[in-house]
Design an enzyme around this catalytic site. Structure first.
Site, PDB file in Angstrom:
ATOM      1  N   LYS A   1       0.747  -1.236  -0.024  1.00 43.01           N
ATOM      2  CA  LYS A   1      -0.046  -0.019   0.009  1.00 43.01           C
ATOM      3  C   LYS A   1       0.903   1.197  -0.215  1.00 43.01           C
ATOM      4  CE  LYS A   1      -1.495   2.518   3.118  1.00 43.01           C
ATOM      5  NZ  LYS A   1      -1.495   3.668   2.657  1.00 43.01           N
TER       6      LYS A   1
ATOM      7  N   GLU B   1       9.175  -0.247  11.668  1.00 42.28           N
ATOM      8  CA  GLU B   1      10.077   0.766  11.525  1.00 42.28           C
ATOM      9  C   GLU B   1       9.669   2.357  11.598  1.00 42.28           C
ATOM     10  OE1 GLU B   1      12.412   3.550  11.065  1.00 42.28           O
ATOM     11  OE2 GLU B   1      11.972   3.321   8.952  1.00 42.28           O
TER      12      GLU B   1
ATOM     13  N   CYS C   1      13.358   9.717   8.877  1.00 40.82           N
ATOM     14  CA  CYS C   1      13.324   9.162  10.582  1.00 40.82           C
ATOM     15  C   CYS C   1      14.573   9.227  11.138  1.00 40.82           C
ATOM     16  CB  CYS C   1      12.740   8.086  10.203  1.00 40.82           C
ATOM     17  SG  CYS C   1      13.366   6.528   9.432  1.00 40.82           S
TER      18      CYS C   1
ATOM     19  N   GLU D   1       9.263  14.462  17.241  1.00 39.93           N
ATOM     20  CA  GLU D   1       9.943  14.280  15.804  1.00 39.93           C
ATOM     21  C   GLU D   1       9.341  15.517  14.811  1.00 39.93           C
ATOM     22  OE1 GLU D   1      11.178  10.743  12.765  1.00 39.93           O
ATOM     23  OE2 GLU D   1       9.099  10.728  13.557  1.00 39.93           O
TER      24      GLU D   1
END
Length: 480
Positions: free
Chosen positions: A176, A250, A284, A382
């Site tokens: 996806k 992850e 990331c 983040e």
């Protein structure tokens, strides 16, 4: 303008179940540059059914690893020949500077693909063990149907972390892609057909979050591999735990770059262009917490300000561009909100801020905050944009303490003139990877995180393990 009206299901371009469409908008021009069908739960049902048939009845899991590697090797060869086309496409759809795209959005994904093709020949797929009660054959088998859910920031790289080992293992896949970046998956689907990968082995359905959740919970999916936010990863992990479904996650990061006092500052700051600001900071593992000793703090602040304020911010298709636009208006607004938060928290704005570099496009000025405490939100959350925070430390032990004082544990780096000592310091950082005088990912080594940065590992032989089940077959010793 790239327009597609079909989905890649069962090895064919299949008509979608619904009528919805996804408009792909250039983050540079804010104009629509592509359009694809928006996948629905019905499309997921069709894709999973195709993958299930291909796994339960098709040839793919029954081939030898060498036979699968030969076919996947054809895909790798096609990819190698057409990397530039992929790089250009990813830059257009998500704003990655083309110089980064050539390497990070195209060359590295192809390298990952080729790594697993080569690994198939040397990997120990089966072994005979002398057990305590007699001989045992230990073999490894594919886990089954895999749901691969990938983000928009490095769509091909994160897809290859899942697709390449899954294919070599003998799994079938429903991927996806993110609705922000579906176009690159269509190009890949063309190459998959050209390579001759059997029908149903790879299926691609771009869709939003709700349809992704449906895919995760689908009873005919045996394993989920997800790259994305920690919040979404928690929900996916909960579903997989309830169903006892294999899962790799992850997730996010807030990586620290420790500048030791003996570091060469010029080369260190130059290294942050990639380590800290790769892909417009939309990475990331970006090293966005910069740790400097109080003895060199002002010197580091000046060097960072000079480097960051001098970055070329503009059209990501321009080979001179160093920082492009963020992927979407909401991401631009999110990053700008964090800049406001930093100012409200009392951090010192060294360079950058809320003045947008361009009137059109989703640009944010590359920004550095100083006088940052590790308890501030801009140091703990983040941001996912070109925003760096400079944090002072007292001594080396304090630097390690600050680096480890995070909810995340994905990446990190140590910058020093003494590489051996840098490795010693890196061993003390509680993250899945920690570079010395660099930050890079190698296809032969595991990548993943501690703490809220996820579960499991991708890349390396460890990345293949995630798509295999171990089976023990005890048997009588041979006669004689």
């Amino acid at each position: 303008m790239r327009e597609h009206d079909r989905l890649f299901i069962g090895g064919e371009w299949a008509a979608p179940a619904g009528t919805g469409v996804i408009d792909v908008v250039s983050p540079h021009t804010e104009e629509v540059i592509g359009r694809v069908p928006e996948g629905t739960e019905g499309d997921i049902d069709a894709a999973v059914a195709a993958a299930r048939r291909a796994f339960d009845e098709g040839p793919w899991p029954r081939m030898t690893p060498a036979e699968r590697a030969e076919i996947v090797g054809r895909l790798s060869a096609i990819y190698a020949e057409r990397q530039q086309e992929m790089a250009d496409l990813v830059t257009a759809e998500m704003g990655s500077p083309i110089m980064f795209s050539v390497f990070g959005q195209a060359a590295i994904p192809q390298m990952v693909l080729q790594y697993y093709v080569d690994l198939a020949a040397s990997y120990t797929w089966e072994e005979e063990r002398q057990g305590m009660l007699g001989p045992v054959t230990v073999t490894q088998e594919p886990v089954g149907v895999v749901a691969a859910i990938v983000p928009w920031n490095v769509p091909q790289f994160t897809l290859m972390l899942k697709l390449a080992p899954a294919l070599i293992a003998g799994c079938t896949v429903v991927a996806k892609p993110s609705p922000e970046t579906p176009l690159d998956s269509y190009l890949l689907a063309e190459w998959i057909r050209e390579a001759g990968i059997p029908e149903g082995v790879v299926n691609l359905v771009p869709a939003g979050r709700e349809v992704g959740a449906y895919l995760v919970a689908h009873p005919d999916v045996d394993k989920v591999s997800f790259t994305g936010s920690t919040a979404a990863g928690r929900k996916i992990g909960a579903v997989c735990g309830e169903q006892l479904k294999r899962v790799t996650l992850e997730l996010g990061g807030k990586s620290a770059a420790i500048i030791l006092d003996d570091a060469d500052l010029a080369s260190t700051v130059e290294g942050f262009k990639l380590a800290s600001l790769m892909n417009n900071g939309e990475a990331c593992a970006a090293q966005t917490r910069i740790l400097a000793s109080r003895r060199r703090y002002d010197e580091v602040a000046d060097a960072l300000a000079t480097m960051v304020s001098g970055l070329n911010v503009g059209d990501p298709a321009d080979y001179g561009c160093e920082i492009g636009p963020l992927v979407a208006r909401r991401q631009q607004e999110r990053v700008e909100n964090y800049i406001r938060i930093g100012q409200d928290e009392g951090a010192k704005l060294i360079t950058g801020g809320l003045n947008r570099p361009h009137d059109r496009g989703w640009y944010v000025a590359p920004t550095v905050f100083g006088d940052v405490g590790n308890d501030m939100r801009i140091a703990r959350e983040e941001i996912f944009g070109p925003v760096l925070v400079l944090i002072p430390y007292e001594d080396e032990a304090d630097a390690v303490r600050i680096a480890n004082d995070s909810d995340y544990g994905l990446g990190g780096s140590v910058w020093t003139s003494d590489v051996d000592h840098g490795v010693e310091v890196a061993r003390r950082i509680r993250t899945g990877s920690c570079g010395v005088n660099m930050y890079t990912l190698d296809p032969n080594t595991p990548f993943g995180g501690y703490k809220n940065s996820g579960l499991g590992r991708e890349l390396g032989p460890e990345g293949l393990h995630a798509y295999l089940e171990h089976k023990s077959i005890p048997h009588p010793a041979p006669a004689g």
